[in-house]
Design a protein around this motif. Structure first.
Motif, PDB file in Angstrom:
ATOM      1  N   GLY A 112       0.808  -1.212   0.000  1.00  0.00           N
ATOM      2  CA  GLY A 112       0.000   0.000   0.000  1.00  0.00           C
ATOM      3  C   GLY A 112       0.833   1.249   0.000  1.00  0.00           C
ATOM      4  O   GLY A 112       1.641   1.478  -0.890  1.00  0.00           O
ATOM      5  N   LYS A 113       0.690   2.054   1.055  1.00  0.00           N
ATOM      6  CA  LYS A 113       1.359   3.353   1.132  1.00  0.00           C
ATOM      7  C   LYS A 113       2.880   3.194   1.221  1.00  0.00           C
ATOM      8  O   LYS A 113       3.400   2.423   2.010  1.00  0.00           O
ATOM      9  N   CYS A 114       3.568   3.955   0.401  1.00  0.00           N
ATOM     10  CA  CYS A 114       5.025   3.926   0.377  1.00  0.00           C
ATOM     11  C   CYS A 114       5.548   5.202   1.046  1.00  0.00           C
ATOM     12  O   CYS A 114       5.088   6.297   0.754  1.00  0.00           O
ATOM     13  N   ALA A 115       6.504   5.040   1.944  1.00  0.00           N
ATOM     14  CA  ALA A 115       7.060   6.187   2.660  1.00  0.00           C
ATOM     15  C   ALA A 115       8.423   6.587   2.084  1.00  0.00           C
ATOM     16  O   ALA A 115       9.317   6.981   2.814  1.00  0.00           O
ATOM     17  N   ALA A 116       8.561   6.474   0.763  1.00  0.00           N
ATOM     18  CA  ALA A 116       9.833   6.835   0.129  1.00  0.00           C
ATOM     19  C   ALA A 116      10.135   8.310   0.372  1.00  0.00           C
ATOM     20  O   ALA A 116       9.234   9.140   0.464  1.00  0.00           O
ATOM     21  N   ARG A 117      11.425   8.612   0.492  1.00  0.00           N
ATOM     22  CA  ARG A 117      11.863   9.991   0.686  1.00  0.00           C
ATOM     23  C   ARG A 117      12.956  10.295  -0.319  1.00  0.00           C
ATOM     24  O   ARG A 117      13.600   9.392  -0.848  1.00  0.00           O
ATOM     25  N   GLN A 118      13.189  11.574  -0.534  1.00  0.00           N
ATOM     26  CA  GLN A 118      14.294  11.974  -1.388  1.00  0.00           C
ATOM     27  C   GLN A 118      15.565  11.997  -0.557  1.00  0.00           C
ATOM     28  O   GLN A 118      15.589  12.509   0.555  1.00  0.00           O
ATOM     29  N   GLY A 119      16.618  11.403  -1.106  1.00  0.00           N
ATOM     30  CA  GLY A 119      17.903  11.402  -0.439  1.00  0.00           C
ATOM     31  C   GLY A 119      18.927  12.117  -1.305  1.00  0.00           C
ATOM     32  O   GLY A 119      18.647  12.468  -2.468  1.00  0.00           O
ATOM     33  N   TYR A 120      20.102  12.353  -0.746  1.00  0.00           N
ATOM     34  CA  TYR A 120      21.163  13.043  -1.470  1.00  0.00           C
ATOM     35  C   TYR A 120      22.472  12.308  -1.271  1.00  0.00           C
ATOM     36  O   TYR A 120      22.800  11.918  -0.158  1.00  0.00           O
ATOM     37  N   SER A 121      23.207  12.143  -2.334  1.00  0.00           N
ATOM     38  CA  SER A 121      24.535  11.561  -2.278  1.00  0.00           C
ATOM     39  C   SER A 121      25.538  12.688  -2.498  1.00  0.00           C
ATOM     40  O   SER A 121      25.372  13.499  -3.411  1.00  0.00           O
ATOM     41  N   LEU A 122      26.578  12.750  -1.653  1.00  0.00           N
ATOM     42  CA  LEU A 122      27.594  13.799  -1.767  1.00  0.00           C
ATOM     43  C   LEU A 122      28.905  13.201  -2.253  1.00  0.00           C
ATOM     44  O   LEU A 122      29.345  12.170  -1.754  1.00  0.00           O
ATOM     45  N   LYS A 123      29.514  13.865  -3.230  1.00  0.00           N
ATOM     46  CA  LYS A 123      30.800  13.418  -3.766  1.00  0.00           C
ATOM     47  C   LYS A 123      31.676  14.643  -3.963  1.00  0.00           C
ATOM     48  O   LYS A 123      31.188  15.733  -4.247  1.00  0.00           O
ATOM     49  N   ALA A 124      32.992  14.462  -3.799  1.00  0.00           N
ATOM     50  CA  ALA A 124      33.934  15.573  -3.936  1.00  0.00           C
ATOM     51  C   ALA A 124      35.177  15.110  -4.683  1.00  0.00           C
ATOM     52  O   ALA A 124      35.398  13.909  -4.868  1.00  0.00           O
ATOM     53  N   THR A 125      35.975  16.087  -5.086  1.00  0.00           N
ATOM     54  CA  THR A 125      37.237  15.761  -5.758  1.00  0.00           C
ATOM     55  C   THR A 125      38.413  15.832  -4.799  1.00  0.00           C
ATOM     56  O   THR A 125      39.499  15.364  -5.125  1.00  0.00           O
ATOM     57  N   GLY A 126      38.215  16.416  -3.610  1.00  0.00           N
ATOM     58  CA  GLY A 126      39.306  16.521  -2.638  1.00  0.00           C
ATOM     59  C   GLY A 126      38.824  17.046  -1.312  1.00  0.00           C
ATOM     60  O   GLY A 126      37.668  17.447  -1.161  1.00  0.00           O
ATOM     61  N   VAL A 127      39.743  17.033  -0.336  1.00  0.00           N
ATOM     62  CA  VAL A 127      39.447  17.520   1.009  1.00  0.00           C
ATOM     63  C   VAL A 127      40.630  18.375   1.465  1.00  0.00           C
ATOM     64  O   VAL A 127      41.775  18.116   1.089  1.00  0.00           O
ATOM     65  N   ARG A 128      40.326  19.402   2.263  1.00  0.00           N
ATOM     66  CA  ARG A 128      41.372  20.285   2.779  1.00  0.00           C
ATOM     67  C   ARG A 128      40.898  20.879   4.106  1.00  0.00           C
ATOM     68  O   ARG A 128      39.734  20.726   4.494  1.00  0.00           O
ATOM     69  N   ALA A 129      41.806  21.587   4.762  1.00  0.00           N
ATOM     70  CA  ALA A 129      41.441  22.327   5.963  1.00  0.00           C
ATOM     71  C   ALA A 129      40.545  23.496   5.536  1.00  0.00           C
ATOM     72  O   ALA A 129      40.686  24.005   4.416  1.00  0.00           O
ATOM     73  N   PRO A 130      39.625  23.928   6.386  1.00  0.00           N
ATOM     74  CA  PRO A 130      38.772  25.071   6.020  1.00  0.00           C
ATOM     75  C   PRO A 130      39.617  26.276   5.627  1.00  0.00           C
ATOM     76  O   PRO A 130      40.581  26.631   6.309  1.00  0.00           O
ATOM     77  N   SER A 131      39.268  26.894   4.502  1.00  0.00           N
ATOM     78  CA  SER A 131      40.061  28.005   3.967  1.00  0.00           C
ATOM     79  C   SER A 131      39.692  29.348   4.574  1.00  0.00           C
ATOM     80  O   SER A 131      40.448  30.292   4.485  1.00  0.00           O
ATOM     81  N   ARG A 132      38.525  29.441   5.183  1.00  0.00           N
ATOM     82  CA  ARG A 132      38.092  30.704   5.776  1.00  0.00           C
ATOM     83  C   ARG A 132      37.061  30.404   6.848  1.00  0.00           C
ATOM     84  O   ARG A 132      36.554  29.294   6.927  1.00  0.00           O
ATOM     85  N   GLY A 133      36.750  31.403   7.630  1.00  0.00           N
ATOM     86  CA  GLY A 133      35.703  31.231   8.633  1.00  0.00           C
ATOM     87  C   GLY A 133      34.391  30.923   7.949  1.00  0.00           C
ATOM     88  O   GLY A 133      34.109  31.415   6.860  1.00  0.00           O
ATOM     89  N   VAL A 134      33.589  30.115   8.567  1.00  0.00           N
ATOM     90  CA  VAL A 134      32.312  29.729   7.985  1.00  0.00           C
ATOM     91  C   VAL A 134      31.256  30.730   8.410  1.00  0.00           C
ATOM     92  O   VAL A 134      31.112  31.031   9.587  1.00  0.00           O
TER      93      VAL A 134
END
Length: 145
Positions: A112-134
């Motif tokens: 019967g009722k489907c509780a599907a939700r929208q999800g998000y996949s995150l991908k990046a090309t690299g990682v570093r220390a934060p470059s500036r204050g957030v």
């Protein structure tokens, strides 16, 4: 349609209060190609580079989902930037961040009722220390008439 595949986004749009790595990068297992003790690493469909994943804590106190996993396509295992003394987590910023929306139908049971939700996949090309204050985006206020 002009938008197909991963959608490029700015790090500060996804993580306006910053993000912290909750561990180190690990390889992403390709479950279709792995058999028994023979583990095969998943590769990025676009670049062909091996995929690595790290669990990330969203620093937004009102985030609906406090932790997410971010995949990074890289020839060698990415290394986190040095962490500040004291906190157990490492502040990070992702380069080349993309988001891919998908339908999460894991809650559908076919009864019967489907509780599907929208999800998000995150991908990046690299990682570093934060470059500036957030900083958080400042909402626009309309002048009273």
């Amino acid at each position: 349609m002009a938008l197909q595949g991963p959608i490029p986004v700015e790090f500060g749009t996804v993580f306006p209060d910053g993000a912290f790595a909750a561990g180190k990068f690990e390889m992403v297992r390709d479950f279709d190609r792995s058999q028994g003790d023979r583990v095969v690493q998943q590769v990025d469909k676009v670049t062909g580079l091996p995929l690595w994943v790290v669990e990330v804590i969203d620093a937004d106190p009102e985030a609906r989902q406090r932790t997410v996993k971010v995949k990074v396509a890289a020839a060698v295992q990415p290394v986190l930037p040095p962490s500040a003394p004291g906190p157990p987590f490492t502040a990070v910023e992702f380069e080349g961040l993309t988001v891919t929306p998908y339908a999460d139908a894991s809650r559908c049971q076919g009864k019967g009722k489907c509780a599907a939700r929208q999800g998000y996949s995150l991908k990046a090309t690299g990682v570093r220390a934060p470059s500036r204050g957030v900083t958080r985006p400042v909402p626009e206020h309309k002048d009273a008439a």
